[in-house]
Design an enzyme around this catalytic site. Structure first.
Site, PDB file in Angstrom:
ATOM      1  N   HIS A 142       0.815  -1.211   0.000  1.00  0.00           N
ATOM      2  CA  HIS A 142       0.000   0.000   0.000  1.00  0.00           C
ATOM      3  C   HIS A 142       0.853   1.268   0.000  1.00  0.00           C
ATOM      4  CE1 HIS A 142       0.911  -0.490   4.290  1.00  0.00           C
ATOM      5  NE2 HIS A 142       0.616   0.779   4.447  1.00  0.00           N
ATOM      6  N   LYS A 169      -6.752   2.228  -1.515  1.00  0.00           N
ATOM      7  CA  LYS A 169      -6.598   3.499  -0.808  1.00  0.00           C
ATOM      8  C   LYS A 169      -5.227   4.125  -1.032  1.00  0.00           C
ATOM      9  CE  LYS A 169      -7.235   2.079   3.395  1.00  0.00           C
ATOM     10  NZ  LYS A 169      -7.224   0.648   3.106  1.00  0.00           N
ATOM     11  N   GLU A 255       3.070 -21.586  10.018  1.00  0.00           N
ATOM     12  CA  GLU A 255       2.747 -21.657  11.438  1.00  0.00           C
ATOM     13  C   GLU A 255       1.338 -22.207  11.609  1.00  0.00           C
ATOM     14  OE1 GLU A 255       2.166 -18.629  15.264  1.00  0.00           O
ATOM     15  OE2 GLU A 255       3.005 -17.895  13.365  1.00  0.00           O
ATOM     16  N   GLU A 332      -4.674 -14.531  10.618  1.00  0.00           N
ATOM     17  CA  GLU A 332      -3.814 -15.139  11.624  1.00  0.00           C
ATOM     18  C   GLU A 332      -4.369 -16.457  12.168  1.00  0.00           C
ATOM     19  OE1 GLU A 332      -2.671 -12.344  14.605  1.00  0.00           O
ATOM     20  OE2 GLU A 332      -1.621 -11.041  13.181  1.00  0.00           O
ATOM     21  N   ARG A 391       5.259  -1.441  15.869  1.00  0.00           N
ATOM     22  CA  ARG A 391       4.202  -2.342  16.348  1.00  0.00           C
ATOM     23  C   ARG A 391       4.794  -3.641  16.908  1.00  0.00           C
ATOM     24  NH1 ARG A 391       1.818  -0.355  11.675  1.00  0.00           N
ATOM     25  NH2 ARG A 391       2.244  -2.267  10.536  1.00  0.00           N
TER      26      ARG A 391
END
Length: 440
Positions: A142, A169, A255, A332, A391
């Site tokens: 993005h 966007k 995972e 996830e 983050r």
């Protein structure tokens, strides 16, 4: 060797084209000999790859740091050179020199031949083994076109196929630059149905699903699917990736483990996107279809062609997708759950004996801040980040480079040309020279 000749030798006629062919033959022979000397050096030895094939190395024509940094020393954990690179990364003038604006790509891709040549893309397959094992990539982005272009250049091979999803966007300059880059390659294309991606919502999954469908319907019969984002970067050459995937023998690698109690709320409550953000509705969800055990994982996977076919066609999975579209951060758990459905190609049985963590999967390496620790700490999963955190994820710095190349993962995240350009440059230079040293 000295040749014996008569006193009046006859000068034979040699056609000019024969001279050219002879010169090419000698050059090719010399290159072949040099390639054989490095062909079997697969252990991690940066000097062997940095020094060999140096005349085939490339520079960042957008203004790279190669003249200011010693990548070989950085790869060998030279403290002095690492500190020098760290200080350089704090310099505004250096950042200004190495940053490539979107407008550069918009203008440069007007002449695709010149763009591919100047950026030194590998437009020929380096060996038959890679040619016979094409890969499919989904890349969701993005922003940060420069990051994307370095990533594409590092993983590009003419036998592979690449689907690029640009968030609807995204800024107009981002879309224009990506469109320009993609237009220069016959095996790279924009997704047919782009979406507006909202963090932690179903749209993140939809972006990959749309690319999966486009890739599966492409004319290339690829072997494995790998999905990436713009801040990923490879830790292996294409040939190394091919060999690691062949060793899976049709299995997937991702995972997939029991969902921690602290995440159960994500799949037991109903969520919806309101004003560009995902919010809880206060409603409870019904149990998943077929009493499927919902497992924990992440958004990035290595999946066989058969797995992708099941995602697109298996009725059980279609029901699961429908059920998951109002959960929180479905990327996830969705792929991890599908990985444990009996009958899905390359999958594993739901038993906890088959659980796999992100450390053991080969898809992607991420340094989470909560799992970092000092060297020698028995509780630490990996050493402390040498860059910065975004983050709670490490944005790799030059001090992480040697450690990264010692890992078995195919890709790592996060890399950022804005804050740590040297680590990207040194990593891509290392991989390019290694790829050339391993070619046929």
């Amino acid at each position: 060797m000295k040749l014996l000749v008569t006193s009046k030798p006859m000068k034979p006629f040699v056609h000019p084209m024969m001279k050219v062919l002879l010169l090419l033959s000698l050059t090719t022979g010399l290159l072949w000999i040099l390639m054989q000397l490095t062909e079997h050096q697969y252990t991690w030895n940066p000097s062997s790859y940095i020094l060999s094939n140096s005349w085939l190395s490339y520079t960042d024509d957008g203004g790279g740091p190669e003249s200011a940094c010693d990548c070989l020393a950085i790869l060998q954990d030279d403290d002095e050179e690492i500190e020098k690179a760290k200080l350089l990364s704090l310099s505004r003038s250096f950042h200004k020199r190495v940053q490539t604006p979107d407008e550069f790509y918009i203008n440069a891709t007007q002449d695709c031949r010149k763009f591919k040549t100047s950026r030194k893309y590998l437009t020929v397959t380096l060996n038959k083994e890679e040619k016979d094992f094409p890969l499919a990539y989904s890349i969701v982005i993005h922003q940060k076109v420069q990051n994307f272009e370095h990533l594409l250049r590092a993983i590009y091979a003419p036998q592979n196929v690449y689907c690029v999803h640009v968030d609807t966007k995204s800024a107009a300059s981002v879309r224009a630059a990506i469109e320009g880059i993609v237009s220069c390659f016959p095996n790279v294309f924009l997704v047919s149905q782009p979406v507006s991606v909202v963090y932690a919502s179903w749209s993140r999954v939809q972006a990959d699903l749309n690319c999966m469908a486009d890739l599966y319907n492409s004319t290339t019969t690829w072997k494995y699917f790998i999905n990436l984002c713009g801040q990923d970067f490879p830790l292996k050459t294409n040939l190394e990736i091919v060999r690691m995937l062949k060793s899976l023998r049709g299995d997937n690698s991702m995972e997939s483990e029991k969902m921690p109690g602290g995440k159960i709320w994500r799949v037991t409550n109903v969520f919806q996107v309101v004003d560009g953000e995902i919010k809880e509705t206060g409603k409870k969800k019904d149990p998943p279809p077929f009493n499927l055990p919902i497992l924990s994982g992440n958004a990035y996977i290595v999946a066989s062609r058969g797995y992708v076919h099941s995602v697109l066609k298996d009725l059980r999975i279609q029901k699961l997708l429908e059920w998951a579209n109002d959960t929180y951060s479905p990327d996830e758990f969705l792929w991890a759950t599908i990985q444990r459905i009996p009958g899905v190609p390359g999958s594993k049985w739901p038993s906890r004996k088959y659980d796999m963590t992100d450390i053991n999967a080969i898809a992607r390496l991420v340094k989470w801040q909560g799992h970092e620790g000092q060297q020698g700490s028995l509780d630490a999963v990996y050493p402390e980040c040498q860059g910065n955190h975004v983050r709670s994820i490490c944005v790799y710095g030059v001090g992480d480079l040697r450690w990264l190349l010692q890992q078995h993962h195919l890709f790592a995240n996060k890399f950022d040309m804005d804050s740590h350009p040297v680590v990207v440059f040194c990593l891509e230079k290392y991989l390019r020279l290694k790829a050339l040293a391993m070619r046929d």
